[in-house]
Design an enzyme around this catalytic site. Structure first.
Site, PDB file in Angstrom:
ATOM      1  N   ASP A 106       0.791  -1.235   0.000  1.00  0.00           N
ATOM      2  CA  ASP A 106       0.000   0.000   0.000  1.00  0.00           C
ATOM      3  C   ASP A 106       0.823   1.285   0.000  1.00  0.00           C
ATOM      4  O   ASP A 106       0.271   2.375  -0.147  1.00  0.00           O
ATOM      5  CB  ASP A 106      -0.969   0.012   1.186  1.00  0.00           C
ATOM      6  CG  ASP A 106      -0.275  -0.278   2.523  1.00  0.00           C
ATOM      7  OD1 ASP A 106       0.853   0.218   2.744  1.00  0.00           O
ATOM      8  OD2 ASP A 106      -0.875  -0.998   3.346  1.00  0.00           O
ATOM      9  N   HIS A 121       7.162  -7.244  -1.042  1.00  0.00           N
ATOM     10  CA  HIS A 121       6.275  -7.799  -2.070  1.00  0.00           C
ATOM     11  C   HIS A 121       5.927  -6.774  -3.150  1.00  0.00           C
ATOM     12  O   HIS A 121       4.937  -6.925  -3.855  1.00  0.00           O
ATOM     13  CB  HIS A 121       4.987  -8.328  -1.431  1.00  0.00           C
ATOM     14  CG  HIS A 121       5.223  -9.494  -0.519  1.00  0.00           C
ATOM     15  ND1 HIS A 121       4.512  -9.704   0.644  1.00  0.00           N
ATOM     16  CD2 HIS A 121       6.116 -10.510  -0.602  1.00  0.00           C
ATOM     17  CE1 HIS A 121       4.953 -10.815   1.237  1.00  0.00           C
ATOM     18  NE2 HIS A 121       5.922 -11.311   0.502  1.00  0.00           N
ATOM     19  N   CYS A 129       4.088  -1.788 -17.012  1.00  0.00           N
ATOM     20  CA  CYS A 129       3.694  -2.338 -18.302  1.00  0.00           C
ATOM     21  C   CYS A 129       4.401  -3.670 -18.542  1.00  0.00           C
ATOM     22  O   CYS A 129       5.626  -3.776 -18.383  1.00  0.00           O
ATOM     23  CB  CYS A 129       4.024  -1.360 -19.427  1.00  0.00           C
ATOM     24  SG  CYS A 129       3.664  -2.012 -21.081  1.00  0.00           S
ATOM     25  N   CYS A 132       6.710  -2.787 -22.146  1.00  0.00           N
ATOM     26  CA  CYS A 132       7.837  -1.852 -22.185  1.00  0.00           C
ATOM     27  C   CYS A 132       8.470  -1.605 -20.822  1.00  0.00           C
ATOM     28  O   CYS A 132       9.469  -0.907 -20.716  1.00  0.00           O
ATOM     29  CB  CYS A 132       7.408  -0.523 -22.801  1.00  0.00           C
ATOM     30  SG  CYS A 132       6.347   0.484 -21.717  1.00  0.00           S
ATOM     31  N   THR A 190       1.866  -8.885  11.543  1.00  0.00           N
ATOM     32  CA  THR A 190       2.084  -9.934  10.561  1.00  0.00           C
ATOM     33  C   THR A 190       1.826 -11.290  11.185  1.00  0.00           C
ATOM     34  O   THR A 190       2.139 -11.523  12.349  1.00  0.00           O
ATOM     35  CB  THR A 190       3.509  -9.903   9.977  1.00  0.00           C
ATOM     36  OG1 THR A 190       3.711 -11.050   9.133  1.00  0.00           O
ATOM     37  CG2 THR A 190       4.568  -9.886  11.058  1.00  0.00           C
ATOM     38  N   SER A 191       1.262 -12.194  10.393  1.00  0.00           N
ATOM     39  CA  SER A 191       0.982 -13.548  10.873  1.00  0.00           C
ATOM     40  C   SER A 191       2.250 -14.370  11.020  1.00  0.00           C
ATOM     41  O   SER A 191       2.247 -15.423  11.658  1.00  0.00           O
ATOM     42  CB  SER A 191       0.025 -14.255   9.909  1.00  0.00           C
ATOM     43  OG  SER A 191       0.625 -14.404   8.630  1.00  0.00           O
TER      44      SER A 191
END
Length: 252
Positions: A106, A121, A129, A132, A190-191
């Protein structure tokens, strides 16, 4: 969370000079972004291999954009940093935190003001794109055509890691380096079940760092890796920690 555990966390943070923070979806919930995993998570409603894998995108990009990414674009466009994000910025200004490693896509850490953010991530803030390799801000993508396309005609996709893709080599290498050299690692929201990100607290602890976990429920780290575990909303706990560290440092 006991007063004793909280005070221990304050003491550890107030002495830290090379802090690193690993964040997951939990830190962004108060910004209106639902988690992917766990109760109420997105993957309870959608099959990630059907809508969030690179194979699915290349097989049917229109379906992936319509079912998953169009809604994500709307959510992330409105999202703003919450008190948890701003608390991490404050820890950076205090010279306690040097780097944020985030599993989130995010970009709220950057929007809040953190200067060194490793996006494990990738990010949904940008679209890339397929043809390109050009990039465009997600907020500027025109959804009149689904799937949206680049000016060159190529398909646009989020500049993040789909299931079936490798973690960016630089992000993985830098994360391991920061984990191995920090003196304290905050693990927030976080898990701790998705590798290789979940290995970062292990690396930190093995190299002598204190690991302070902040989460709403126990994780695999709680009973084995975490030095301290503070259970509750990350925005509240982080804000309280920052206020207490300020007070501790200002008290003669």
């Amino acid at each position: 969370m006991t007063t004793d555990v909280f005070e221990q966390a304050v003491t550890i943070l107030s002495r830290a000079k090379r802090g690193t923070c690993l964040t997951g979806a939990g830190i962004s919930i108060d910004s209106g972004i639902p988690p992917f995993r766990g109760q109420g998570g997105l993957w309870e409603k959608l099959d990630p291999m059907k809508y969030a894998s690179i194979q699915a995108f290349r097989r049917d990009p229109e379906a992936v954009w319509n079912v998953l990414m169009k809604d994500m674009k709307a959510v992330l466009t409105k999202a703003r940093p919450n008190a948890g994000h701003t608390a991490l910025v404050e820890l950076e200004k205090m010279g306690i935190l040097t780097t944020v490693i985030t599993q989130n896509i995010d970009s709220l850490h950057q929007l809040a003001g953190n200067q060194d953010v490793i996006e494990f991530h990738g990010t949904f803030f940008w679209q890339r794109c397929e043809s390109c390799d050009g990039r465009i801000e997600t907020t500027k993508v025109d959804l009149a055509e689904i799937p949206p396309r680049c000016r060159c005609g190529g398909l646009l996709r989020p500049d993040c890691v789909f299931f079936g893709e490798m973690i960016p080599e630089e992000a993985l290498a830098r994360s391991g380096e920061m984990a191995a050299t920090c003196d304290v690692m905050l693990v927030v929201g976080t898990s701790a079940t998705v590798q290789p990100a979940s290995l970062m607290p292990v690396i930190a602890r093995e190299n002598g760092a204190a690991v302070i976990e902040i989460n709403t429920e126990p994780t695999p780290l709680t009973s084995s890796i975490a030095t301290l575990s503070l259970m509750g909303r990350s925005s509240v706990i982080l804000s309280d920690l920052v206020a207490a560290v300020h007070q501790k440092r200002d008290t003669p």
